[in-house]
Design an enzyme around this catalytic site. Structure first.
Site, PDB file in Angstrom:
ATOM      1  N   LYS A  40     -20.732  12.341  -9.412  1.00  0.00           N
ATOM      2  CA  LYS A  40     -19.929  11.156  -9.748  1.00  0.00           C
ATOM      3  C   LYS A  40     -20.761   9.915  -9.458  1.00  0.00           C
ATOM      4  O   LYS A  40     -21.186   9.696  -8.323  1.00  0.00           O
ATOM      5  CB  LYS A  40     -18.637  11.143  -8.918  1.00  0.00           C
ATOM      6  CG  LYS A  40     -17.841   9.826  -8.996  1.00  0.00           C
ATOM      7  CD  LYS A  40     -16.542   9.854  -8.169  1.00  0.00           C
ATOM      8  CE  LYS A  40     -15.889   8.473  -8.108  1.00  0.00           C
ATOM      9  NZ  LYS A  40     -14.669   8.450  -7.264  1.00  0.00           N
ATOM     10  N   GLU A  74     -10.390   7.422 -11.090  1.00  0.00           N
ATOM     11  CA  GLU A  74     -11.366   7.390 -12.187  1.00  0.00           C
ATOM     12  C   GLU A  74     -12.463   8.437 -12.056  1.00  0.00           C
ATOM     13  O   GLU A  74     -13.080   8.821 -13.042  1.00  0.00           O
ATOM     14  CB  GLU A  74     -12.003   5.987 -12.268  1.00  0.00           C
ATOM     15  CG  GLU A  74     -13.206   5.750 -11.347  1.00  0.00           C
ATOM     16  CD  GLU A  74     -12.884   5.850  -9.865  1.00  0.00           C
ATOM     17  OE1 GLU A  74     -11.706   5.704  -9.507  1.00  0.00           O
ATOM     18  OE2 GLU A  74     -13.816   6.093  -9.060  1.00  0.00           O
ATOM     19  N   ASP A  89      -7.311   3.958 -10.768  1.00  0.00           N
ATOM     20  CA  ASP A  89      -8.159   4.157  -9.587  1.00  0.00           C
ATOM     21  C   ASP A  89      -8.520   5.636  -9.392  1.00  0.00           C
ATOM     22  O   ASP A  89      -9.397   5.959  -8.595  1.00  0.00           O
ATOM     23  CB  ASP A  89      -7.451   3.610  -8.340  1.00  0.00           C
ATOM     24  CG  ASP A  89      -8.402   3.394  -7.173  1.00  0.00           C
ATOM     25  OD1 ASP A  89      -9.638   3.457  -7.395  1.00  0.00           O
ATOM     26  OD2 ASP A  89      -7.922   3.171  -6.051  1.00  0.00           O
ATOM     27  N   ASP A 134     -16.361   0.888  -7.502  1.00  0.00           N
ATOM     28  CA  ASP A 134     -14.986   1.279  -7.824  1.00  0.00           C
ATOM     29  C   ASP A 134     -14.013   0.234  -7.294  1.00  0.00           C
ATOM     30  O   ASP A 134     -13.617   0.274  -6.124  1.00  0.00           O
ATOM     31  CB  ASP A 134     -14.691   2.662  -7.217  1.00  0.00           C
ATOM     32  CG  ASP A 134     -13.267   3.119  -7.519  1.00  0.00           C
ATOM     33  OD1 ASP A 134     -12.605   2.483  -8.358  1.00  0.00           O
ATOM     34  OD2 ASP A 134     -12.835   4.118  -6.904  1.00  0.00           O
ATOM     35  N   ASP A 168     -19.538   4.623  -4.056  1.00  0.00           N
ATOM     36  CA  ASP A 168     -18.804   5.594  -4.864  1.00  0.00           C
ATOM     37  C   ASP A 168     -19.709   6.337  -5.856  1.00  0.00           C
ATOM     38  O   ASP A 168     -19.237   7.124  -6.667  1.00  0.00           O
ATOM     39  CB  ASP A 168     -17.648   4.884  -5.593  1.00  0.00           C
ATOM     40  CG  ASP A 168     -16.470   5.801  -5.856  1.00  0.00           C
ATOM     41  OD1 ASP A 168     -16.371   6.842  -5.180  1.00  0.00           O
ATOM     42  OD2 ASP A 168     -15.655   5.480  -6.741  1.00  0.00           O
ATOM     43  N   ARG A 216     -12.355  11.645 -11.399  1.00  0.00           N
ATOM     44  CA  ARG A 216     -12.034  12.867 -12.153  1.00  0.00           C
ATOM     45  C   ARG A 216     -12.165  12.624 -13.649  1.00  0.00           C
ATOM     46  O   ARG A 216     -12.440  13.530 -14.416  1.00  0.00           O
ATOM     47  CB  ARG A 216     -10.633  13.354 -11.755  1.00  0.00           C
ATOM     48  CG  ARG A 216      -9.540  12.390 -12.043  1.00  0.00           C
ATOM     49  CD  ARG A 216      -8.271  12.665 -11.245  1.00  0.00           C
ATOM     50  NE  ARG A 216      -8.347  12.153  -9.872  1.00  0.00           N
ATOM     51  CZ  ARG A 216      -7.372  12.276  -8.977  1.00  0.00           C
ATOM     52  NH1 ARG A 216      -6.250  12.917  -9.289  1.00  0.00           N
ATOM     53  NH2 ARG A 216      -7.524  11.799  -7.762  1.00  0.00           N
ATOM     54  N   LYS A 231      -7.719  -1.967  -6.123  1.00  0.00           N
ATOM     55  CA  LYS A 231      -7.663  -1.593  -4.715  1.00  0.00           C
ATOM     56  C   LYS A 231      -7.352  -2.818  -3.860  1.00  0.00           C
ATOM     57  O   LYS A 231      -7.663  -3.939  -4.271  1.00  0.00           O
ATOM     58  CB  LYS A 231      -9.034  -1.040  -4.272  1.00  0.00           C
ATOM     59  CG  LYS A 231      -9.343   0.344  -4.772  1.00  0.00           C
ATOM     60  CD  LYS A 231     -10.695   0.811  -4.254  1.00  0.00           C
ATOM     61  CE  LYS A 231     -11.007   2.209  -4.747  1.00  0.00           C
ATOM     62  NZ  LYS A 231     -10.094   3.238  -4.243  1.00  0.00           N
TER      63      LYS A 231
END
Ligand code: BES
Ligand code: MN
Ligand code: ZN
Length: 490
Positions: free
Chosen positions: A259, A343, A341, A264, A282, A345, A271
């Site tokens: 990933k 994201e 959020d 993020d 991230d 996956r 967030k």
């Protein structure tokens, strides 16, 4: 740091020439073969109440009589395990911090010789860890220190195992350093484009095939889910594919998927502000698969490895994907994005589908995926999911051997209940309960064509607070896992 191997039996350590001699002592008694001078010094220190053969105890003596090295550092490991040895060595090295020693010689005393290779590996890794300083955007950071050379003292019978362990430690250390360096860089430096350049540079230095796909190529592939995450950002996405070919073409590769969310923000499901800066980490999964690729390319095992990274930012904007939007993934499955959020996956599912084309022996994805995993396992073990028990066992074993541990989590189908959607094949979130597991269940829908493992490294990839920074995990686990696949004759 310069790492060397030096032959010296336990009864000849007092004669070793170095600026400091570090003895890492296992157990609660001294081996009978130890130098008389050294044994007397240690017993005296214990008698004076200055030292104990107990976990965490450490003592430095200057110009001890009968010892050639001007500094003697005693570091007790308590147990005779690899983990205790590493902790004790770090304590010992800590004694030399900020002092004048340039060359330290280290002996592990009282450990089983089956541990020799692992001790040598950890010797390199612990020292490299203690030596790392981030300076890319802080050139004024204090220099690592005077210590530049480390010798590992081993008996002749242990020399060959120690040599292998040292080489493995140097390769993994280089991989960890690459991962930390990438992950520590702020989001405005470590962009998707930067990750693509890092992969290309690795390709050039290590003779790897590297492809970096842009938005147009990703559109052609039909990665509607990955594109949806990237569409809110002005920073262009990158889909990176790098290959190490160490075996015949027909041999199915090990595939690692990372990933690579370089920042993020949460997107429209923004967030909260506190600690949002940490979301530059991230892309820890991407950094760790790049680092693993580097380690593997240096060790040259007989296997094929493919590394895939889906890299983009997750940002809010007028063009950003919205809660309720439905997108079509590369697999053809439609996804209702209930929370922008979630994201990770969404980028990983398309990368997993892409992995099918390699007819892989096994695919392991690595992601800072869920805050829920931090709640479940904290910062000690990464969350591990596997489609079969043998794969779970090898990931678990790799983590233990590398001192980069993970813990198996469940994949019961009941956990997927909450992912049902009235408007698409699947929703990207379920309720808060079991959040790391439901994320894994989402990914599993895209991993039906191969053996699949998933590491949720949200708690282990970086540290917050005063020691804020990337840990380089799980490069150690992954490298051990990949190397074991070469031995397992796929
Ligand atoms: N990158 C985060 C996961 C994360 C959060 C890692 C905190 C480390 C610390 C991920 O993209 C995310 O935001 N996940 C959400 C999922 C939720 C919306 C279902 C989370 O964990 O809150
Ligand atoms: Mn997120
Ligand atoms: Zn994320």
């Amino acid at each position: 740091m310069d790492f060397r191997l030096h032959n010296a039996s336990v009864d000849a350590l007092a004669a070793v020439a170095a600026d400091a001699l570090i003895l890492v002592l296992a157990g609660d008694s001294l081996p009978s073969k130890l130098d008389k001078e050294l044994a007397a010094l240690i017993k005296d220190a214990i008698k004076l109440g200055d030292f104990e053969l107990k976990d965490g105890k450490v003592l430095m003596l200057q110009r001890p009589v009968g010892v050639k090295a001007p500094r003697l550092v005693l570091a007790a490991a308590g147990k005779s395990t690899l983990k205790s040895a590493r902790a004790a060595l770090l304590n010992g090295l800590g004694q030399l911090k900020g002092r004048g020693a340039a060359h330290a010689a280290v002996a592990f005393i009282g450990f089983d010789s089956s541990l020799t290779a692992s001790l040598a590996e950890q010797f390199v890794l612990a020292a490299g860890d203690a030596d790392y300083v981030y300076r890319h955007t802080k050139p004024s950071a204090p220099a690592p220190g005077k210590l530049v050379k480390l010798s590992l003292l081993v008996s002749k019978t242990d020399a060959s195992a120690a040599k292998d362990g040292l080489a493995q430690g140097e390769a993994i250390g280089a991989g960890i350093e690459l991962a930390r360096e990438c992950a520590n860089r702020p989001g405005n430096h470590a962009t998707p484009t930067f990750l693509g350049e890092q992969a290309r540079a690795l390709g050039r230095s290590h003779g790897l095939k590297v492809e970096v796909l842009d938005k147009a190529a990703v559109e052609k592939l039909g990665m509607g889910s990955f594109l949806a995450v990237a569409q809110g950002s002005d920073e262009p996405l990158r889909f990176i594919v790098a290959r190490y070919d160490g075996a015949a073409k027909k041999q199915p590769p090990v595939v690692l998927v990372g990933k690579g969310i370089t920042f993020d923000s949460g997107g429209i499901s923004l967030k909260p502000g506190a600690e949002m800066d940490e979301m530059k980490f991230d892309m820890g999964g991407a950094a760790s698969v790049l680092g693993t690729l580097r380690a593997v390319a240096e060790l040259k095992p007989k296997l094929n490895l493919v590394v895939i990274i889906a890299a983009c930012e997750n940002m809010p904007s007028g063009r950003a994907v919205k809660p309720g939007d439905v997108v079509t993934s590369m697999s053809g499955q439609t996804i209702e994005i209930l929370n922008t959020d979630a994201e990770g996956r969404l980028v990983l599912c398309d990368a997993l589908t892409y992995a099918e084309r390699f007819k892989p022996a096994v695919v392991v994805d690595v992601a800072t995926l869920t805050g829920a995993c931090v709640i479940a396992l904290g910062a000690v073990r990464s969350g591990m999911y596997a489609s079969d028990d043998a794969l779970a066992a090898s990931l678990l074993a790799a983590g233990d051997k590398a001192l980069d541990p993970c813990w198996r989590m469940p994949l019961d189908d009941e956990y997927a209940e909450g992912l049902k959607s009235n408007f698409a094949d699947v929703a990207n979130i379920a309720s808060r309960a079991g959040g790391s597991v439901t994320a894994a269940k989402f990914l599993q829908r895209f991993a039906s064509k191969f053996r699949w493992g998933h590491l949720d490294i949200a708690g282990t990839a970086w540290k917050g607070g005063a020691a804020k920074g990337s840990t380089g995990r799980p490069v150690g686990l992954l490298t051990h896992f990949v190397l074991a696949q070469a031995d397992s004759d796929l």
